[in-house]
Design an enzyme around this catalytic site. Structure first.
Site, short mmCIF file in Angstrom:
data_model
loop_
_atom_site.label_atom_id
_atom_site.label_comp_id
_atom_site.label_asym_id
_atom_site.label_seq_id
_atom_site.Cartn_x
_atom_site.Cartn_y
_atom_site.Cartn_z
N HIS A 62 0.82 -1.21 0.00
CA HIS A 62 0.00 0.00 0.00
C HIS A 62 0.86 1.27 0.00
CE1 HIS A 62 -3.03 -2.59 2.50
NE2 HIS A 62 -3.03 -2.95 1.22
N LYS A 72 6.83 6.46 6.38
CA LYS A 72 6.44 5.60 7.50
C LYS A 72 7.67 5.06 8.19
CE LYS A 72 2.57 3.81 4.85
NZ LYS A 72 2.20 2.72 3.93
N TYR A 132 3.17 1.80 13.57
CA TYR A 132 3.53 2.72 12.49
C TYR A 132 3.61 4.14 13.01
CZ TYR A 132 1.29 -0.75 9.29
OH TYR A 132 0.91 -1.86 8.59
N ASP A 168 -6.65 -6.73 -0.56
CA ASP A 168 -5.27 -7.04 -0.94
C ASP A 168 -5.22 -8.16 -1.96
OD1 ASP A 168 -3.68 -6.31 2.29
OD2 ASP A 168 -4.38 -5.00 0.65
C1 LIG Z 1 -4.58 2.54 7.15
C2 LIG Z 1 -5.75 2.95 8.00
C3 LIG Z 1 -6.89 2.20 8.05
N1 LIG Z 1 -7.93 2.61 8.82
C4 LIG Z 1 -9.13 1.75 8.87
C5 LIG Z 1 -9.73 1.45 7.52
C6 LIG Z 1 -10.31 0.08 7.70
O1 LIG Z 1 -11.62 0.15 8.24
C7 LIG Z 1 -9.40 -0.59 8.72
C8 LIG Z 1 -8.40 -1.52 8.09
O2 LIG Z 1 -7.76 -0.77 7.07
P1 LIG Z 1 -6.83 -1.53 6.04
O3 LIG Z 1 -7.45 -2.84 5.66
O4 LIG Z 1 -6.49 -0.55 4.93
O5 LIG Z 1 -5.55 -1.83 6.93
P2 LIG Z 1 -4.17 -2.42 6.39
O6 LIG Z 1 -4.42 -3.40 5.28
O7 LIG Z 1 -3.42 -2.87 7.57
O8 LIG Z 1 -3.45 -1.16 5.74
C9 LIG Z 1 -2.17 -0.76 6.16
O9 LIG Z 1 -1.28 -1.75 5.71
C10 LIG Z 1 -0.12 -1.37 5.02
C11 LIG Z 1 0.90 -2.46 5.22
C12 LIG Z 1 0.40 -0.02 5.30
O10 LIG Z 1 1.59 0.27 5.21
C13 LIG Z 1 -0.57 1.04 5.63
O11 LIG Z 1 -0.26 1.55 6.92
C14 LIG Z 1 -1.96 0.63 5.60
O12 LIG Z 1 -2.39 0.68 4.27
O13 LIG Z 1 -8.74 0.49 9.39
C15 LIG Z 1 -7.89 3.75 9.55
O14 LIG Z 1 -8.87 4.09 10.24
N2 LIG Z 1 -6.76 4.52 9.50
C16 LIG Z 1 -5.69 4.17 8.76
O15 LIG Z 1 -4.68 4.91 8.76
#
Ligand SMILES: Cc1cn([C@H]2C[C@H](O)[C@@H](COP(=O)(O)OP(=O)(O)O[C@H]3O[C@H](C)C(=O)[C@H](O)[C@H]3O)O2)c(=O)[nH]c1=O
Length: 181
Positions: A62, A72, A132, A168
């Site tokens: 991402h 980050k 992070y 993903d």
């Molecule tokens: C990234 C983020 C997500 N969210 C909420 C949105 C979704 O409801 C839930 C899960 O989000 P997401 O599936 O995008 O989370 P990850 O797949 O862990 O995403 C992260 O994973 C990769 C490895 C990264 O480097 C980024 O920090 C980020 O993209 O958290 C938030 O409320 N705030 C945030 O900053």
């Protein structure tokens, strides 16, 4: 702290230098002057954590599109991860290349990933937590992604992911990902 470059331009490995005493130790994790000397930002208005129940959980790859691009600093505070950065910057000497480092709660290493790079990780143990420090606020509309197993990037993951989000699993390959704007 020791700040070491990696083969990817601007991606650094930050290693704390614990100062021991009878109580245990103290160690600095971020230093604006040391970071600036390596071209790294040290202003992190947003910090986040992800907890991962199982080993072989994959999150990523991402990034956030400009003008919301984010640097980050990623560390593993419980368990262990195979942490990956991919260089998306056309003018970079390491464009389209990837680098990975094993970050664990025990080694306390952190990977600094500058704006313009994608980030992802694969957990290496159950009950893994990732912390992070992020240089820009989360902007959902600016969220972009690249599939973890894109053959043009060829990341040598230590094992096949067993757990990932539907998002993903459906991320585009390089050509389509770069066309996301
Ligand atoms: C990234 C983020 C997500 N969210 C909420 C949105 C979704 O409801 C839930 C899960 O989000 P997401 O599936 O995008 O989370 P990850 O797949 O862990 O995403 C992260 O994973 C990769 C490895 C990264 O480097 C980024 O920090 C980020 O993209 O958290 C938030 O409320 N705030 C945030 O900053």
């Amino acid at each position: 702290m020791r700040i070491a470059p990696t083969p990817l331009a601007g991606v650094h490995l930050v290693e704390p230098e614990p100062v021991p005493d009878a109580r245990g130790f103290f160690a600095r994790l971020v230093c604006a002057d040391s970071f600036a000397a390596h071209g790294m930002v040290a202003d992190f208005p947003q910090c986040s954590v992800s907890w991962n129940r199982a080993a072989a959980t994959l999150r990523g790859l991402h990034w956030q599109a400009a003008p919301h691009a984010e640097a980050k600093l990623v560390r593993c505070t419980r368990g262990a991860i195979f942490d990956v950065a991919v260089d998306l910057r056309p003018n970079s000497s390491s464009y389209r290349r990837w680098v990975a480092r094993e970050l664990t709660a025990e080694n306390r290493l952190a990977l600094y990933i500058p704006a313009g790079c994608a980030h992802g990780f694969l957990t290496l143990s159950d009950d893994t937590e990732v912390f992070y420090q992020i240089s820009a606020p989360h902007m959902p509309d600016a969220a972009r992604g690249l599939r973890w197993d894109d053959p043009d990037i060829g990341i040598d993951w230590p094992t096949t992911p067993a757990v990932m989000s539907e998002r993903d699993a459906a991320l585009p390959g390089w050509a389509d990902a770069m066309g996301q704007g």
